[in-house]
Design an enzyme around this catalytic site. Structure first.
Site, PDB file in Angstrom:
ATOM      1  N   LYS A   1      48.108  38.783  46.356  1.00  5.67           N
ATOM      2  CA  LYS A   1      48.329  39.784  47.451  1.00  5.67           C
ATOM      3  C   LYS A   1      48.311  39.682  48.496  1.00  5.67           C
ATOM      4  O   LYS A   1      49.299  39.729  49.540  1.00  5.67           O
ATOM      5  CB  LYS A   1      46.736  40.605  47.232  1.00  5.67           C
ATOM      6  CG  LYS A   1      46.518  41.482  46.069  1.00  5.67           C
ATOM      7  CD  LYS A   1      47.489  42.635  45.392  1.00  5.67           C
ATOM      8  CE  LYS A   1      47.060  43.142  44.399  1.00  5.67           C
ATOM      9  NZ  LYS A   1      47.958  44.597  44.359  1.00  5.67           N
TER      10      LYS A   1
ATOM     11  N   TYR B   1      44.696  36.894  41.475  1.00  3.97           N
ATOM     12  CA  TYR B   1      44.319  37.951  42.636  1.00  3.97           C
ATOM     13  C   TYR B   1      44.594  37.455  43.756  1.00  3.97           C
ATOM     14  O   TYR B   1      45.793  38.651  44.601  1.00  3.97           O
ATOM     15  CB  TYR B   1      43.399  38.654  41.997  1.00  3.97           C
ATOM     16  CG  TYR B   1      43.308  39.830  42.810  1.00  3.97           C
ATOM     17  CD1 TYR B   1      44.312  41.380  41.263  1.00  3.97           C
ATOM     18  CD2 TYR B   1      42.758  40.595  43.587  1.00  3.97           C
ATOM     19  CE1 TYR B   1      44.191  42.474  42.320  1.00  3.97           C
ATOM     20  CE2 TYR B   1      42.805  41.861  43.399  1.00  3.97           C
ATOM     21  CZ  TYR B   1      43.870  42.860  43.145  1.00  3.97           C
ATOM     22  OH  TYR B   1      43.479  44.265  43.261  1.00  3.97           O
TER      23      TYR B   1
ATOM     24  N   THR C   1      37.286  52.672  40.449  1.00  6.22           N
ATOM     25  CA  THR C   1      38.675  53.073  39.093  1.00  6.22           C
ATOM     26  C   THR C   1      38.408  51.913  38.341  1.00  6.22           C
ATOM     27  O   THR C   1      37.310  51.444  38.542  1.00  6.22           O
ATOM     28  CB  THR C   1      40.088  52.525  39.693  1.00  6.22           C
ATOM     29  OG1 THR C   1      40.135  50.648  39.788  1.00  6.22           O
ATOM     30  CG2 THR C   1      40.953  53.139  40.012  1.00  6.22           C
TER      31      THR C   1
END
Ligand code: NDP
Length: 267
Positions: free
Chosen positions: A174, A170, A205
């Site tokens: 990014k 990840y 979230t």
């Protein structure tokens, strides 16, 4: 004075509203059915834009559109299907008109110690968060550059900058997106197409709840590292996105804006 006491909008208030307005603009937001994307869609619609949200799950998108109102439409699309991207963008423009704003928001995470990450997992994260973002950006930017008008936003992450354990793929994806922002911003800078990133910190979230729940100490650690002492809300990213997409940010390109309650001050 900018405030009229009788409820009438003054010229100064109108100028202020106009510069932050997205009136008459068309925005495409990937992953707009949930979390951060949903609130970017809401904020952009409230700022006057027509918004098209995408995602893989039709039921989720239908619920989002029902929630967000008339100026929001949806399109079922898997951004990892690179062959579908140009047709999708062509369809959006044929149906709704020229795209003014692209928000590359869709993304996936994988939380695992680096030594346990398989090649398949690494490729899957990079394919969704980086290669698909490039392919969609290329399709939209080609059209924007030709028209000499457009704004592209990447939803990056503070994981691009800081060593956050167990997000190796990840973070790589990014960081790469952040690198891409600067190159694209430079290449398009003479064509009135701006490219910027937003680097959210800890935003509440589904994605972050899943990550927090899988590690009981993680929430406490994250909170200790957040100077403002609370996690962000998806609409905090939505408001920043409206600003960067608006004429108020007309002189901002190649930037990455942290929206992180102070994480970027340093740990
Ligand atoms: P969510 O999981 O709620 O949202 C991700 C969205 O992307 C979903 O709507 C999902 O819809 C969509 N999506 C995923 N894969 C695809 C695909 N292949 N094709 C099309 N759509 C896809 O997470 P968040 O709202 O938290 O994350 C949004 C962005 O913000 C991500 O890029 C994330 O990396 C970034 N971010 C989030 C942070 C946080 O704390 N929450 C912090 C920093 C960055 P569907 O599954 O239906 O396809």
């Amino acid at each position: 004075h900018s405030t009229a006491s009788n409820g009438v909008v003054t010229a100064a208030q109108q100028r202020h509203a106009d510069v932050f307005s997205l009136d008459g603009k068309l925005a495409l937001i990937t992953g707009g059915g949930t979390g951060i994307g949903l609130e970017i869609a809401r904020c952009m619609a409230e700022a006057g834009a027509t918004v098209v949200i995408t995602g893989r799950r039709e039921a989720v998108l239908q619920d989002a559109v029902a929630d967000l109102g008339d100026s929001v439409e949806y399109l079922v699309n898997d951004i990892t299907d690179l062959g579908s991207i140009d047709g999708m963008v062509a369809h959006v423009e044929a149906t709704y008109g020229p795209l003014d704003i692209l928000v590359n928001n869709a993304g996936i995470n994988l939380k695992k110690p680096a030594l346990e990450v398989t090649d398949e997992e690494f490729s899957r994260i990079l394919h969704t968060n980086l290669h698909s973002v490039f392919a969609l950006t290329r399709a939209c930017a080609a059209r924007m550059v030709a028209r000499r008008k457009g704004v592209i936003l990447m939803i990056s992450s503070m994981a691009a900058y800081y060593g956050i354990d167990r997000v190796v793929a990840y973070a790589a994806s990014k960081s790469a997106v952040e690198g891409m922002v600067k190159v694209l911003a430079s290449e398009f800078s003479g064509r009135n197409v701006r490219v910027n990133a937003i680097a959210p910190g800890f935003i509440e979230t589904e994605m972050s709840r899943t990550a927090m729940n899988s590690d009981p100490d993680r929430r406490d650690r994250a909170m200790r590292r957040t100077p403002m002492g609370s996690f962000g809300k998806p609409e905090d990213i939505g408001h920043a996105a409206v600003f960067l997409a608006s004429d108020a940010a007309r002189y901002i390109t190649g930037a990455s804006l942290p929206v992180d309650g102070g994480n970027s001050i340093g740990f």
